[in-house]
Design an enzyme around this catalytic site. Structure first.
Site, PDB file in Angstrom:
ATOM      1  CE  LYS A   1       3.520  -2.145   0.491  1.00 25.20           C
ATOM      2  NZ  LYS A   1       4.705  -1.760   1.271  1.00 25.20           N
TER       3      LYS A   1
ATOM      4  CG  ASP B   1       3.390  -2.977   4.268  1.00 26.56           C
ATOM      5  OD1 ASP B   1       4.367  -2.233   4.362  1.00 26.56           O
ATOM      6  OD2 ASP B   1       2.222  -2.551   4.344  1.00 26.56           O
TER       7      ASP B   1
HETATM    8  P1  NDP Z   1       2.840  -3.862  11.707  1.00 28.16           P
HETATM    9  O1  NDP Z   1       1.661  -4.606  11.229  1.00 28.16           O
HETATM   10  O2  NDP Z   1       3.944  -4.611  12.377  1.00 28.16           O
HETATM   11  O3  NDP Z   1       2.391  -2.704  12.728  1.00 28.16           O
HETATM   12  C1  NDP Z   1       1.505  -1.705  12.342  1.00 28.16           C
HETATM   13  C2  NDP Z   1       1.196  -0.844  13.552  1.00 28.16           C
HETATM   14  O4  NDP Z   1       0.429   0.273  13.119  1.00 28.16           O
HETATM   15  C3  NDP Z   1       0.375  -1.541  14.605  1.00 28.16           C
HETATM   16  O5  NDP Z   1       0.723  -1.045  15.866  1.00 28.16           O
HETATM   17  C4  NDP Z   1      -1.042  -1.159  14.217  1.00 28.16           C
HETATM   18  O6  NDP Z   1      -1.971  -1.190  15.261  1.00 28.16           O
HETATM   19  C5  NDP Z   1      -0.834   0.260  13.778  1.00 28.16           C
HETATM   20  N1  NDP Z   1      -1.894   0.661  12.851  1.00 28.16           N
HETATM   21  C6  NDP Z   1      -2.254   0.052  11.682  1.00 28.16           C
HETATM   22  N2  NDP Z   1      -3.281   0.691  11.123  1.00 28.16           N
HETATM   23  C7  NDP Z   1      -3.575   1.717  11.953  1.00 28.16           C
HETATM   24  C8  NDP Z   1      -4.529   2.747  11.914  1.00 28.16           C
HETATM   25  N3  NDP Z   1      -5.416   2.838  10.908  1.00 28.16           N
HETATM   26  N4  NDP Z   1      -4.533   3.655  12.937  1.00 28.16           N
HETATM   27  C9  NDP Z   1      -3.631   3.556  13.951  1.00 28.16           C
HETATM   28  N5  NDP Z   1      -2.708   2.598  14.042  1.00 28.16           N
HETATM   29  C10 NDP Z   1      -2.676   1.701  13.050  1.00 28.16           C
HETATM   30  O7  NDP Z   1       3.383  -3.044  10.446  1.00 28.16           O
HETATM   31  P2  NDP Z   1       4.816  -2.422  10.213  1.00 28.16           P
HETATM   32  O8  NDP Z   1       5.373  -1.927  11.496  1.00 28.16           O
HETATM   33  O9  NDP Z   1       5.597  -3.374   9.407  1.00 28.16           O
HETATM   34  O10 NDP Z   1       4.459  -1.198   9.238  1.00 28.16           O
HETATM   35  C11 NDP Z   1       4.145   0.117   9.734  1.00 28.16           C
HETATM   36  C12 NDP Z   1       4.309   1.132   8.619  1.00 28.16           C
HETATM   37  O11 NDP Z   1       5.653   1.088   8.119  1.00 28.16           O
HETATM   38  C13 NDP Z   1       3.414   0.921   7.392  1.00 28.16           C
HETATM   39  O12 NDP Z   1       3.112   2.185   6.846  1.00 28.16           O
HETATM   40  C14 NDP Z   1       4.341   0.172   6.446  1.00 28.16           C
HETATM   41  O13 NDP Z   1       3.941   0.317   5.090  1.00 28.16           O
HETATM   42  C15 NDP Z   1       5.636   0.888   6.711  1.00 28.16           C
HETATM   43  N6  NDP Z   1       6.825   0.160   6.319  1.00 28.16           N
HETATM   44  C16 NDP Z   1       7.111  -1.070   6.827  1.00 28.16           C
HETATM   45  C17 NDP Z   1       8.263  -1.725   6.445  1.00 28.16           C
HETATM   46  C18 NDP Z   1       8.677  -2.993   7.083  1.00 28.16           C
HETATM   47  O14 NDP Z   1       9.816  -3.406   6.837  1.00 28.16           O
HETATM   48  N7  NDP Z   1       7.861  -3.635   7.904  1.00 28.16           N
HETATM   49  C19 NDP Z   1       9.147  -1.164   5.405  1.00 28.16           C
HETATM   50  C20 NDP Z   1       8.805   0.184   4.999  1.00 28.16           C
HETATM   51  C21 NDP Z   1       7.659   0.786   5.422  1.00 28.16           C
HETATM   52  P3  NDP Z   1      -3.043  -2.406  15.363  1.00 28.16           P
HETATM   53  O15 NDP Z   1      -2.261  -3.536  15.965  1.00 28.16           O
HETATM   54  O16 NDP Z   1      -4.112  -1.864  16.245  1.00 28.16           O
HETATM   55  O17 NDP Z   1      -3.511  -2.669  13.962  1.00 28.16           O
END
Ligand code: NDP
Length: 451
Positions: free
Chosen positions: A130, A170
């Site tokens: 990572k 990510d």
């Molecule tokens: P994105 O950046 O597309 O979206 C993240 C979302 O989570 C946004 O809506 C963001 O809101 C919100 N968020 C981030 N930090 C916080 C926080 N501290 N409190 C509340 N909301 C928060 O990321 P992904 O959708 O790609 O990833 C989401 C999760 O899934 C992560 O844990 C990632 O590690 C995991 N994941 C992702 C994969 C992928 O293929 N993308 C694969 C496997 C796991 P805001 O816009 O306000 O920041």
């Protein structure tokens, strides 16, 4: 004769804490896995003798570097970048890159550790890694993001490669950022290889990679419900996040006949009792991804929805919870509220969204519970398929990939059941995922001797 140190769980965790001071997320991730592994290895001498768990809880290497870039006003900005190469026993390091101000070495070590188990569970030959930076992409211009990505890759390129370490996206790193980083890698090395996944379709990306994590989390949920003779028809879901994983989980949930009630971001959550339908999901995707908007603006676009600032959605009554935002976003009290409101299944789209107390509450209630390392493995699985397509210089069709994703999620479910089903009517998927992932990596490590 070997002297075998049968250290107990508390002794083991004391050592992990001592060696990793100020790294709570990493310690938490090791704790959660070690709880299950200690039971499993109790009578398996070779894992003790070879100190396998101790070795797995120590990353192969942590690379930390300075990233300098110039903002639009000509100011020099300095960030820190990392790549954690956790374990390559079963394949080259593989795992995403995260750009977020909350990124620390501890967060990336926890994610790389989890990734090792997750990648093993997919059945594909991928080790765990990572990376990321404390760079905050929010409010930055496209040119600033490009300059940052180029500077980040100018150091990272020497540590990665199509057969050594293959990063992906990510939080904060989507197709645009992958494009900037791939372009810089190609420019520095002169090589066009599958060194990153999540690429654009024009230059070696795979169909359905964008959708894979969210879709996979819902496929896994369907597999769990099927063990109870149920499906998603008529079920309600509470989903957190509004990024890549959340919107695609919502999309698949709706496609399979369910109703989605909430989405969120770091500002709070929206509750739409009428249901977040496909056209509304499309609006969220366009609004969040392309215009970088806030989820609260949903309520201006769709009447009847309410915004709850500064709150998470777990107290809204539902059948299913899909945490898809970030780590430690579902705490003990939230888990108690879900259980009290009759929620019967939790499938984690995000990595470690439930804290240890929450995990214990959910496990004690014996509801269906899929940990992130199993439920969200669809993303990295399709990344693995992207690697195969790149190596073979070919591109599979969408229906072929959809079927492969479904089969992989079903295989992960079966592996979790193999090690997690201790009672006829209850499967501990956390235990199952931890043990299945551990066993595959551990057995490869045993084959290599002491390295
Ligand atoms: P994105 O950046 O597309 O979206 C993240 C979302 O989570 C946004 O809506 C963001 O809101 C919100 N968020 C981030 N930090 C916080 C926080 N501290 N409190 C509340 N909301 C928060 O990321 P992904 O959708 O790609 O990833 C989401 C999760 O899934 C992560 O844990 C990632 O590690 C995991 N994941 C992702 C994969 C992928 O293929 N993308 C694969 C496997 C796991 P805001 O816009 O306000 O920041």
């Amino acid at each position: 004769m070997a002297i075998i140190d049968h250290v107990d769980f508390n002794g083991f965790m004391e050592g992990v804490k001592r060696r990793n001071p100020y790294q709570p997320e990493f310690v938490q991730a090791v704790h959660e896995v070690a709880e299950d592994i200690f039971d499993f290895i109790e009578d398996k001498e070779q894992y003790h003798e070879q100190q396998i768990l101790r070795r797995m809880a120590e990353p192969d290497r942590v690379i930390s570097f300075r990233v300098c870039w110039e903002d639009d006003n000509g100011n020099i900005r300095v960030q820190r970048g990392w790549r954690v190469q956790n374990n390559n026993a079963i394949g080259p390091y593989k795992g995403g890159i995260r750009f977020h101000p909350a990124v620390t070495e501890s967060v990336l070590k926890f994610l790389a550790f989890e990734q090792t188990f997750k990648n093993a569970l997919t059945g594909l030959p991928m080790g765990g890694g990572k990376g990321g930076s404390n760079f905050n992409p929010k409010g930055k211009s496209v040119r600033e993001i490009m300059r940052f990505c180029q500077s980040f890759m100018t150091e990272l390129y020497r540590h990665i490669g199509a057969d050594t370490d293959i990063p992906a996206g990510d939080i904060g790193v989507g197709g645009r950022e992958i494009g900037f980083m791939f372009g810089q890698y190609k420019r520095i090395t002169g090589q066009f290889t599958g060194v990153l996944t999540g690429k654009g379709l024009e230059y070696g990306g795979s169909l359905i990679r964008t959708e894979a994590t969210g879709y996979g989390a819902v496929y896994f949920l369907s597999e769990m419900l099927a063990t109870k003779g149920e499906d998603l028809h008529g079920k309600t879901a509470v989903i957190s996040g509004s990024g890549n994983v959340a919107t695609h989980a919502a999309e698949k949930f709706v496609q399979l006949g369910g109703k989605v009630l909430t989405l969120s971001d770091s500002g709070g959550f929206i509750h739409d009792p009428a249901g977040i339908t496909q056209d509304k999901i499309d609006w969220v995707k366009a609004h969040k991804t392309h215009r970088r908007g806030r989820i609260e603006e949903y309520c201006e676009a769709f009447k009847g929805a309410e915004f709850h600032p500064g709150k998470t959605p777990w107290h809204v009554p539902c059948d299913i919870a899909l945490p898809c935002a970030t780590q430690n976003e579902l705490l003990g009290d939230d888990a108690r509220a879900l259980v009290a409101n009759g929620c019967s299944a939790v499938s984690e789209g995000a990595n470690m969204p439930t804290d240890l107390e929450g995990v214990h509450v959910i496990k004690a209630a014996k509801i269906l519970y899929a940990p992130g390392k199993a439920a969200n493995a669809g993303g990295v699985a399709v990344s693995g398929l992207e690697m195969s397509q790149n190596s073979g210089r070919r591109a599979w069709k969408e229906d072929e990939l959809q079927q492969m994703l479904k089969d992989i999620m079903s295989g992960i479910h079966a592996r979790c059941m193999e090690y997690g089903q201790r009672e006829a009517s209850y499967c501990d998927y956390v235990k199952g995922a931890n043990i299945a992932g551990f066993k595959k990596v551990a057995d490869a490590m045993l084959a290599f001797g002491v390295v």
